[in-house]
Write a protein that holds these residues in place. Sequence first.
Motif: not given
Lengths: 250, 243
Positions: A149-150, A152-153, B57, B88, B90, B92, B94
């Motif tokens: 997910x990171x 993809x972010x 993506x 996104x 969810x 996310x 860092x």
Amino acid sequence: MSYLTLALTLVFVLIPLLLSKSLGLGLEKDTVIATVRSIIQLLAVGYVLNFVFDSESFLFIFLMVALMIAAATQNARKKGTGIRGVTWKLTLTFVSIELLTQSILIGFNIVPATAQYIISLSGMVVGNSMVLAILFLNRFSAEVESNRDIGELILSLGGTPKQAIHQQLITSIKASMIPTIESQKTIGLVQLPGMMSGQIIAGADPIQAVQFQLLVLFLLLSTAALTSVLLGFLVYPTLFNERMQQIPWK
Amino acid sequence: MSSHQSPALQFSNVHYTIDDIAILHNVSGCFPKGKITALVGPSGAGKTTLLKLCNGLLSPTSGSICVNSQPIDQFEPPQLRRHIGMVLQNSPMLKGSVYDNLALPFRLKGEQLTKEEAVNLLEQTGLQRSFLEADALNLSGGQRQKVSIARTLGNQSSVLLLDEITSSLDRTSVQEIETLILRLNKDNGTSVIWITHNLEQAMRVSDYLWVMMNGQVVETGDPSLLDSPANEQVAKFVKGEQS
């Protein structure tokens, strides 16, 4: 050591066999196979080394090192299933490290360019590099999967694959190097290295044995760093396609 | 869609398959430029996949997607993804502070985000300056969604893709976010594609509507179509969502 004395060392194999039998561990077959294989493999390599040392031929030295690299690649590639071109990436890593370390050792006249030194030190370098490669691939695949997910972010915000994988790569490189660094911190206090002990038992001067052991330790430290960094930078681009999209690590 | 609305994104016969399973099947249609399009449909309809195709993506298995009438694969991926920003689902985060997260899109371009710019981004989503030093991993679901929106705003994208961005928010926060998106749309002409499960929200905020089911687009048009859907499946879905 006579063959009779060597046979007596099998007492040390009987102990785990008896323990396995009495505790129902089911490890008897594996223990016997491991014992038989180690006897055959080590005796065979002993005779081959005798032949190569006597011949003093660089072709045989080259073949021995090539065989070591091929075996290490074959073993480590199982951990890299799903990575495109993992076999050549591992081979390139092992060959580069072997060439670099031997060039320094021989180029600076640290050791003489004889079969005895080249083959023994190559075995340590390639063997250690193989273990590091396996540790690195294990950790890297786990890091990549748990941080998809990171990744993809970062890609979704306009980052490049290198930026998307940077943190996972650094974490994996560090994690695979830590055991080598930690074991060096306690060496001589917790354990006496096998090579040094072997030399001392064989009658060598302990100070000279320590000097050689230090050479090996520094060599392995360098091998650890080079293996994970080289392999990491060879592997990460294959986790993305040409449109900078993540590819699942299957 | 009326003829004067040029598309921000145009899908033509797009298929997307993964491991021989069709996720999107023959998707065609436009997302009008400068408008808010709501994308609704049951879970598993392929809405998030469609959004990821817009942002690059993912790439279609077949068919074509055009951005401002140019094939999507003619854009460099980073350039495309800054032009078409995505929040996104969810959210996310860092490891690090909220500031570290807001600075991410700038860092990726080799730029720096000043504290004042960060506060400005934060305040647009209704979060106070004091959140700047908060640990991003310890935020509540709603706060994460707000920080995630603020972070995407850092790229000043022309098209915003929003994947259920208000699902964890309370009513006041939902209103704040809706006001923010409507303002971005009105003031900057930002085109928005907004996935939502809340049909009332879809009707409230959108100018245009796509309804997706089983990887296909079953209806497109004015959001008021949800009042009296022509398609039987859509009617059942609307009834289910509203009951």
